[in-house]
Scaffold this active site. Structure first.
Site, short mmCIF file in Angstrom:
data_model
loop_
_atom_site.label_atom_id
_atom_site.label_comp_id
_atom_site.label_asym_id
_atom_site.label_seq_id
_atom_site.Cartn_x
_atom_site.Cartn_y
_atom_site.Cartn_z
N ASP A 31 0.85 -1.39 -0.12
CA ASP A 31 0.10 0.05 0.27
C ASP A 31 0.93 1.34 0.15
OD1 ASP A 31 -2.24 1.35 0.03
OD2 ASP A 31 -2.76 1.16 2.07
N GLY A 32 0.25 2.33 -0.62
CA GLY A 32 1.03 3.54 -0.46
C GLY A 32 1.66 4.06 -1.91
N SER A 76 -7.98 -5.23 -5.00
CA SER A 76 -9.11 -5.61 -4.03
C SER A 76 -10.33 -5.34 -4.76
CB SER A 76 -9.03 -4.84 -2.79
OG SER A 76 -9.80 -3.53 -2.99
N ASN A 79 -11.26 -2.16 -5.07
CA ASN A 79 -10.55 -0.99 -5.89
C ASN A 79 -11.24 -0.67 -7.33
OD1 ASN A 79 -7.43 -2.42 -4.77
ND2 ASN A 79 -8.16 -0.45 -4.07
#
Ligand code: IPE
Ligand code: IPE
Ligand code: MG
Length: 266
Positions: A31-32, A76, A79
């Site tokens: 993530d990020g 996901s 998403n």
């Protein structure tokens, strides 16, 4: 000079790792990417591109260390709510990267498996996914699971549906439904649960990832954004994992001390 220092740091940390206590299966919520790019004044897509190189590094590092399975969250079920432009970019990136990297993955004897509902993806991506899985299916050195259009709740609902249907048709009796049966109906069937979950970018949530499988995983949160994550940060996560006391609901076993003894001493 700088490269030499990085290699030294990684070597120093590797030496602190107990090879007998390695997690066999590591799961990662990468993530990020978007925030990393935005902070640099770049479009979010730059973060996703940068993240691919990091994934390559972590596959190599975890394999070299002696881990056996890496499961990464790439897209996901939630998403899809992102702007179409970003979703399309990610889908193209998956195809492009897989096409470019599959030979090296195969040469490294890595088996690649995609976990999630592939139905909504374009035929071209589904084709590359299928051929990659077929090509690498007998590889034994390492298993790389890539979760795409994956959601833990959806996975559990699908198992429940499967059980309901089999029960309705008389194939199984309700009393035969147990954890073992449930495990065998999950998308991860035959794969041991992750001992360690790493999430980057400092977020402290699971975001619908492997809800069943993470029941007893150790969780390591790294504040580093995924595009800045590297072997050193991965080794830090492993060392932290090795310092944990995994009790699985029991108590730490104290040599030569019974339950009664410990009651008397308190
Ligand atoms: C993770 O990075 C990659 C995907 C979810 C596809 P993000 O895209 O979530 O980046 P942030 O969290 O918005 O910074
Ligand atoms: C989780 O990250 C999904 C992936 C890394 C693929 P998100 O960025 O989608 O999760 P939230 O929105 O922060 O919970
Ligand atoms: Mg995110």
């Amino acid at each position: 000079m700088i490269l030499g220092k990085i290699i030294d740091n990684n070597k120093n940390l590797s030496e602190k790792i107990d090879k007998q206590k390695l997690p066999e299966h590591v799961a990662i919520i990468m993530d990020g990417n978007g925030r990393w790019a935005t902070k640099k004044g770049l479009p979010r897509s730059f973060g996703h591109k940068q993240g691919v190189g990091v994934l390559k590094e972590i596959i190599k590092s975890s394999k070299k260390l002696g881990c056996k399975i890496l499961t990464v969250y790439a897209f996901s079920t939630e998403n899809w709510t992102r702007p179409t432009k970003e979703v399309d970019f990610l889908i193209n990136l998956f195809s492009e990267v897989l096409e470019r990297e599959i030979d090296e993955i195969h040469q490294e004897s890595i088996k690649i498996k995609f976990i999630g509902d592939l139905v909504p993806f374009p035929e071209s991506l589904k084709k590359i996914i299928n051929s990659s899985e077929t090509l690498t299916k007998n590889n034994k050195a390492f298993l790389l699971n890539v979760c795409v259009n994956y959601g833990g709740r959806q996975e559990i609902v699908n198992v429940a549906k499967d059980i309901a249907l089999k029960s309705f048709s008389g194939e199984i009796k309700p009393c035969e439904v147990n954890e073992e049966f449930f495990n065998s109906a999950l998308l991860t069937k035959g794969i041991k649960d992750p001992e360690l979950l790493i999430r980057t970018s400092g977020e402290k949530r699971i975001s619908n990832f492997l809800l069943w499988q993470l029941a007893y995983s150790e969780i390591y949160i790294s504040d580093v954004m995924w595009p800045d994550f590297n072997e050193l940060e991965f080794l830090k996560a492993i060392i932290d994992y090795q310092s944990r006391n995994r009790r699985f609901g029991g108590i730490e076993s104290l040599p030569n001390e019974s339950f009664e003894d410990s009651q008397c001493n308190s």
